[in-house]
Design a protein around this motif. Structure first.
Motif, short mmCIF file in Angstrom:
data_model
loop_
_atom_site.label_atom_id
_atom_site.label_comp_id
_atom_site.label_asym_id
_atom_site.label_seq_id
_atom_site.Cartn_x
_atom_site.Cartn_y
_atom_site.Cartn_z
N LEU A 102 0.81 -1.21 0.00
CA LEU A 102 0.00 0.00 0.00
C LEU A 102 0.85 1.27 0.00
CD1 LEU A 102 -3.11 -0.77 2.20
CD2 LEU A 102 -2.65 -1.25 -0.20
N CYS A 103 0.29 2.29 -0.61
CA CYS A 103 0.95 3.58 -0.81
C CYS A 103 0.91 4.43 0.46
CB CYS A 103 0.26 4.30 -1.96
SG CYS A 103 0.74 6.02 -2.16
N PHE A 104 2.10 4.89 0.91
CA PHE A 104 2.16 5.72 2.11
C PHE A 104 1.74 7.15 1.87
CE2 PHE A 104 4.31 2.15 3.92
CZ PHE A 104 4.18 2.29 5.29
N SER A 105 1.69 7.60 0.62
CA SER A 105 1.16 8.94 0.35
C SER A 105 -0.33 8.99 0.64
CB SER A 105 1.42 9.35 -1.10
OG SER A 105 2.78 9.60 -1.31
N HIS A 106 -1.04 7.91 0.28
CA HIS A 106 -2.47 7.83 0.62
C HIS A 106 -2.65 7.82 2.13
CE1 HIS A 106 -2.97 6.63 -3.62
NE2 HIS A 106 -4.24 6.94 -3.47
N LEU A 107 -1.82 7.04 2.82
CA LEU A 107 -1.92 6.97 4.28
C LEU A 107 -1.64 8.32 4.91
CD1 LEU A 107 -2.22 5.36 6.90
CD2 LEU A 107 0.20 4.75 6.72
N ARG A 108 -0.60 8.98 4.45
CA ARG A 108 -0.23 10.30 4.99
C ARG A 108 -1.38 11.29 4.84
NH1 ARG A 108 1.85 15.22 3.51
NH2 ARG A 108 3.53 16.07 4.84
N ARG A 109 -2.10 11.21 3.71
CA ARG A 109 -3.20 12.13 3.44
C ARG A 109 -4.31 11.98 4.49
NH1 ARG A 109 -5.36 10.88 -2.05
NH2 ARG A 109 -3.17 11.24 -2.57
N TYR A 110 -4.54 10.73 4.93
CA TYR A 110 -5.54 10.51 5.97
C TYR A 110 -5.17 11.27 7.25
CZ TYR A 110 -8.41 6.90 3.74
OH TYR A 110 -9.28 6.23 2.91
N TYR A 111 -3.90 11.22 7.64
CA TYR A 111 -3.48 11.93 8.85
C TYR A 111 -3.46 13.43 8.64
CZ TYR A 111 -2.42 7.56 11.16
OH TYR A 111 -2.55 6.32 11.75
N LEU A 112 -3.10 13.86 7.45
CA LEU A 112 -3.12 15.29 7.15
C LEU A 112 -4.53 15.85 7.32
CD1 LEU A 112 -1.53 17.75 6.07
CD2 LEU A 112 -2.12 17.01 3.77
N GLU A 113 -5.53 15.10 6.85
CA GLU A 113 -6.92 15.54 6.97
C GLU A 113 -7.41 15.49 8.41
OE1 GLU A 113 -8.87 12.93 4.28
OE2 GLU A 113 -8.25 14.04 2.47
N ALA A 114 -6.68 14.79 9.29
CA ALA A 114 -7.09 14.67 10.69
C ALA A 114 -6.46 15.74 11.58
CB ALA A 114 -6.71 13.29 11.23
N ILE A 115 -5.61 16.61 11.01
CA ILE A 115 -4.95 17.65 11.81
C ILE A 115 -5.91 18.83 11.98
CG2 ILE A 115 -3.01 19.24 11.95
CD1 ILE A 115 -1.40 17.29 10.25
N PRO A 116 -6.29 19.16 13.22
CA PRO A 116 -7.19 20.30 13.43
C PRO A 116 -6.47 21.62 13.19
CG PRO A 116 -6.49 19.38 15.53
CD PRO A 116 -5.95 18.46 14.47
N LEU A 117 -7.23 22.63 12.76
CA LEU A 117 -6.68 23.95 12.49
C LEU A 117 -7.26 24.96 13.47
CD1 LEU A 117 -7.05 23.99 8.59
CD2 LEU A 117 -5.09 23.21 9.94
N ASP A 118 -6.47 25.97 13.82
CA ASP A 118 -6.97 27.02 14.70
C ASP A 118 -7.74 28.05 13.86
OD1 ASP A 118 -5.09 28.66 13.47
OD2 ASP A 118 -3.64 28.52 15.10
N SER A 119 -8.15 29.12 14.51
CA SER A 119 -8.96 30.13 13.81
C SER A 119 -8.21 30.80 12.68
CB SER A 119 -9.44 31.19 14.82
OG SER A 119 -8.32 31.79 15.47
N GLY A 120 -6.87 30.73 12.73
CA GLY A 120 -6.06 31.32 11.67
C GLY A 120 -5.67 30.33 10.60
N LYS A 121 -6.34 29.16 10.60
CA LYS A 121 -6.10 28.10 9.62
C LYS A 121 -4.69 27.50 9.74
CE LYS A 121 -10.14 28.53 7.65
NZ LYS A 121 -11.17 27.48 7.77
N LYS A 122 -4.10 27.64 10.93
CA LYS A 122 -2.80 27.04 11.17
C LYS A 122 -2.98 25.72 11.94
CE LYS A 122 -0.07 31.30 11.20
NZ LYS A 122 0.88 32.14 11.98
#
Length: 209
Positions: A102-122
């Motif tokens: 399995l591709c780790f870029s696909h896996l990484r994307r799942y975690y990237l989408e799970a990172i919460p952002l603050d009010s400044g989109k950081k």
């Protein structure tokens, strides 16, 4: 003229592709107007199948299908018995005689989408999504260091340096509990396909992504 001149070339490339040790595949939606028996708004698919970087001049073939059925992958990849790199789409399970990686870029994307952002989109530091992505990034950094190595040397280095990162990654995933939907999805994707995510250790030719 395309059938007369290009189809024989496509078929010859397909024949050569199936002789490779590594094939990478992915598929994406494709809208086709006036397709027989289908509404214009319905989904069709374009598949890409390509050789690994270790195989010499690249072979990259596209295949159109009216559905995403795994039978299409089974038919196209019939006769291939090497390492197959893809996302976790279950349709590839229909392909016989392959070793799924399995591709780790696909896996990484799942975690990237799970990172919460603050009010400044950081990104909010220290989140589960950021930790999961960091494990993936460690593996990718190692691969970049070994880019010029032979497959044999890369395979040996993976057993020494990548295995501890993987062990820590899976141990963290198994002991992380959350109610955040995106992080639950990322953790589930990681653990449900653990075997396939470790198969790149079998051969130094197998790409991480």
């Amino acid at each position: 003229s395309s059938e007369y001149w290009l189809m024989p070339l496509y078929e010859k490339m397909h024949e050569q592709l199936l002789k490779c040790g590594v094939i990478m595949s992915d598929e994406t939606t494709w809208q086709v107007n006036h397709e027989e028996g289908k509404k214009a708004s319905s989904k069709s698919y374009i598949w890409i199948h390509r050789s690994g970087n270790c195989e010499g001049p690249p072979i990259i073939l596209y295949k159109y299908t009216s559905s995403r059925s795994g039978d299409h992958a089974k038919k196209f990849l019939g006769g291939f018995h090497g390492y197959h790199v893809s996302d976790a789409y279950a349709g590839y399970e229909k392909v016989e005689g392959i070793t799924r990686c399995l591709c780790f870029s696909h896996l990484r994307r799942y975690y990237l989408e799970a990172i919460p952002l603050d009010s400044g989109k950081k990104e909010i530091l220290g989140s589960g999504g950021a930790i999961g992505r960091a494990y993936c990034d460690k593996l990718f950094r190692l691969e970049r260091k070994w880019k010029e190595l032979s497959p044999e040397e890369r395979g040996k280095n993976r057993l020494i340096y990548s295995v501890p990162v993987l062990d820590a990654f899976f141990a963290w995933a198994e002991n992380t509990f959350t109610n955040q939907e995106n992080l639950k999805k990322a953790l589930g994707y990681t653990l449900n396909h653990k075997k396939y995510f470790t198969n790149f250790l079998l051969d130094g030719r197998i790409p991480l992504s």
